[in-house]
Design an enzyme around this catalytic site. Structure first.
Site, short mmCIF file in Angstrom:
data_model
loop_
_atom_site.label_atom_id
_atom_site.label_comp_id
_atom_site.label_asym_id
_atom_site.label_seq_id
_atom_site.Cartn_x
_atom_site.Cartn_y
_atom_site.Cartn_z
N PHE A 32 0.81 -1.23 0.00
CA PHE A 32 0.00 0.00 0.00
C PHE A 32 0.84 1.28 0.00
CE2 PHE A 32 -0.72 2.93 3.55
CZ PHE A 32 0.12 2.44 4.52
N LYS A 33 2.13 1.18 0.35
CA LYS A 33 2.96 2.38 0.35
C LYS A 33 3.01 3.02 -1.06
CE LYS A 33 4.65 1.81 4.68
NZ LYS A 33 3.92 0.60 5.08
N ASP A 34 2.79 2.19 -2.08
CA ASP A 34 2.77 2.72 -3.45
C ASP A 34 1.69 3.78 -3.63
OD1 ASP A 34 4.80 1.07 -4.50
OD2 ASP A 34 3.38 -0.55 -4.88
#
Ligand SMILES: *Cc1c(COP(=O)(O)O)cnc(C)c1O
Length: 495
Positions: free
Chosen positions: A111-113
């Site tokens: 999810f950091k993307d």
């Protein structure tokens, strides 16, 4: 209206959105917070029709008021493109009565993307806007996912360099391989002998080093942070909660204005804080369910009002949540302290010096939006197996912590409110844990063979991100002791 930002530790420190993005952290050690949370003044019927990019503009333009429409739309267009393997960017999957918001369809399958695909563009736009001539040096500590997502985001972005520190023995083999194979003339990846908190503290110390700052300026550099304390990370994370709500409504899963719960597997408290901000904006959200692994500092905090990091650091199968100091919690503390900068600074001083602080009963009352619980390693594995056996849907250990805690929440409260679970990593990023949990034999198989097996078992396609690193050469092999971190940065910058 121009929305300004201030430091949680000194309200007189003021910044525009672009200045706050460039600085990352305030010089006093505080985090930037908006003077007020803007209202989401978009009709839900309109919201339901928006695609991801339109939703992103609707949300982010309320927070980043010194960006022009053109600048912000340009950042959004560059970020949320074919790097994601689905045009929905953040699709919802329904399984066992809950809605899994899949935040792992970007370049690094976690999810950091979602935020790190846009941060470099926000940062270079901010630099231009503020006539910054120095090269921007991104310094990041990672518990696994941030590092690769930041590297992928910043690699070869002109006017930037990036140094990533990671705990040598604290990330998964695939996470490590993803990082040490990173290409780009402006990137450096360094392992440290220590855990994530050591890496984060080391990075904070470098940021706070005034002498180094002067030397850097002379050499034409300035630091910024891509860690989740940067509001340029936080604001893009609000988007997908708003988007998920719009899609649930558009698909007839909820009535207009019906409240939903949101469950977030939590480490540094950035993702759940974004959900809290979405609620503050007016999104119909009931409970914010904070899910921890065995490093259950936050669970204890919600129970007792005491934040106490003095405990054993446990390595779990959800390494991105192996954190004892949840940096973003400070923004919530500041808010429930009645935006009292001195009170906040005092709490954080106690945390730094004694490793513990205790909030007042009045502050604790303001935490009613939150529910906290945790999952043990065994419960996490069981959750993966049971969901797979029941539905065929495979989730990663981080998401499983959230799913398990959601089960505990339902058992505790009998609350039947429709619920979104933030699904923060692809199961392909943690194949060994996932396959073990499901009961498949992993013996003698490397992570790529396991990924192939997972693909067959789940009937899902092997993500491009895994395929790419299978044969990629290792480009970074530096490992340093904690006190050597500063010297390693200087060396990379040629200082
Ligand atoms: C970073 C991360 C988390 C924790 O998110 P925070 O914003 O730090 O609370 C959870 N799951 C995964 C897979 C992550 O990478």
């Amino acid at each position: 209206m121009d929305l300004r930002y201030r430091s949680t530790r000194d309200s007189s420190v003021r910044a525009t959105a672009s200045q706050a993005i460039l600085k990352g952290l305030s010089a006093d050690g505080g985090l930037f917070v908006p003077d007020s949370i803007p209202a989401l003044d978009v009709d839900l019927d309109e919201l339901a029709k928006m695609d991801y990019q339109e939703t992103a503009y609707a949300v982010m333009s309320r927070f980043l008021t010194d960006f022009t429409e053109e600048e912000l739309k340009d950042c959004i267009r560059r970020a949320y493109d074919e790097k994601f393997d689905t045009p929905e960017i953040a699709p919802l999957s329904k399984a066992d009565g809950a809605y899994y918001l899949e935040l792992y369809h970007g370049a690094t399958i976690a999810f950091k993307d979602m935020a790190l695909s846009i941060l470099p563009h926000l940062m270079t736009a901010s630099a231009k806007k503020n006539q910054v001539k120095n090269e921007i040096v991104i310094l990041t500590a990672t518990s696994g996912d941030t590092g690769k997502a930041a590297l992928a985001g910043f690699a070869d972005v002109p006017g930037t360099r990036i140094v990533v520190f990671y705990p040598k023995n604290g990330v998964s083999p695939i996470q490590e391989k993803q990082m040490v194979t990173q290409k780009g003339a402006n990137v450096k990846v360094i392992g440290i002998h220590g855990n994530f908190d050591d890496a984060q503290s080391g990075v904070k110390a470098i940021f706070g080093d005034r002498e180094l700052e002067r030397e850097m300026a002379e050499a034409g550099f300035q630091f910024s942070s891509a860690n989740s304390i940067n509001i340029g990370r936080l604001v893009p994370q609000i988007v997908y909660y708003v988007y998920a709500y719009g899609k649930l409504y558009a698909n007839g899963e909820i009535e207009k204005g019906e409240k939903i719960n949101i469950v977030v597997p939590t480490g540094n408290f950035g993702n759940i804080l974004a959900a809290y901000y979405a609620k503050q904006m007016g999104l119909p959200v009931a409970k914010l369910i904070c899910a921890s692994n065995e490093n259950k500092v936050l669970f204890d905090f919600f129970q007792t009002g005491s934040y106490d990091r003095n405990r054993e650091f446990i390595l779990t199968s959800s390494p991105s949540m192996d954190i004892l100091i949840s940096s973003n919690l400070e923004r919530l503390i500041y808010r429930i302290a009645g935006e009292d900068d001195r009170a906040d600074a005092e709490f954080m001083k106690n945390l730094a010096e004694k490793g513990v602080y205790e909030i007042t009963p009045a502050m604790k009352e303001k935490l009613a939006d939150f529910y906290g619980n945790f999952a043990t390693e065994e419960e996490t594995a069981r959750t993966i197996r049971e969901l797979y056996e029941k539905t065929g849907y495979v989730i990663d250990p981080h998401t499983a912590v959230a799913s398990c805690v959601y089960g505990k929440y339902k058992a505790d409260t009998a609350d039947g409110t429709k619920t979104v679970i933030a699904s923060t990593a692809s199961p392909y990023k943690f194949t060994r844990s996932v396959m073990n949990a499901i009961g498949e034999s992993c013996e003698g198989k490397d992570d790529f063979e396991l990924a192939d097996a997972l693909s067959r078992l789940s009937g899902t396609e092997l993500p491009k991100a895994v395929e790419e690193i299978r044969t990629a050469p290792v480009l970074h092999d530096a490992v340093v002791e904690i006190p050597e971190m500063k010297a390693a940065v200087k060396e990379f910058l040629g200082m």
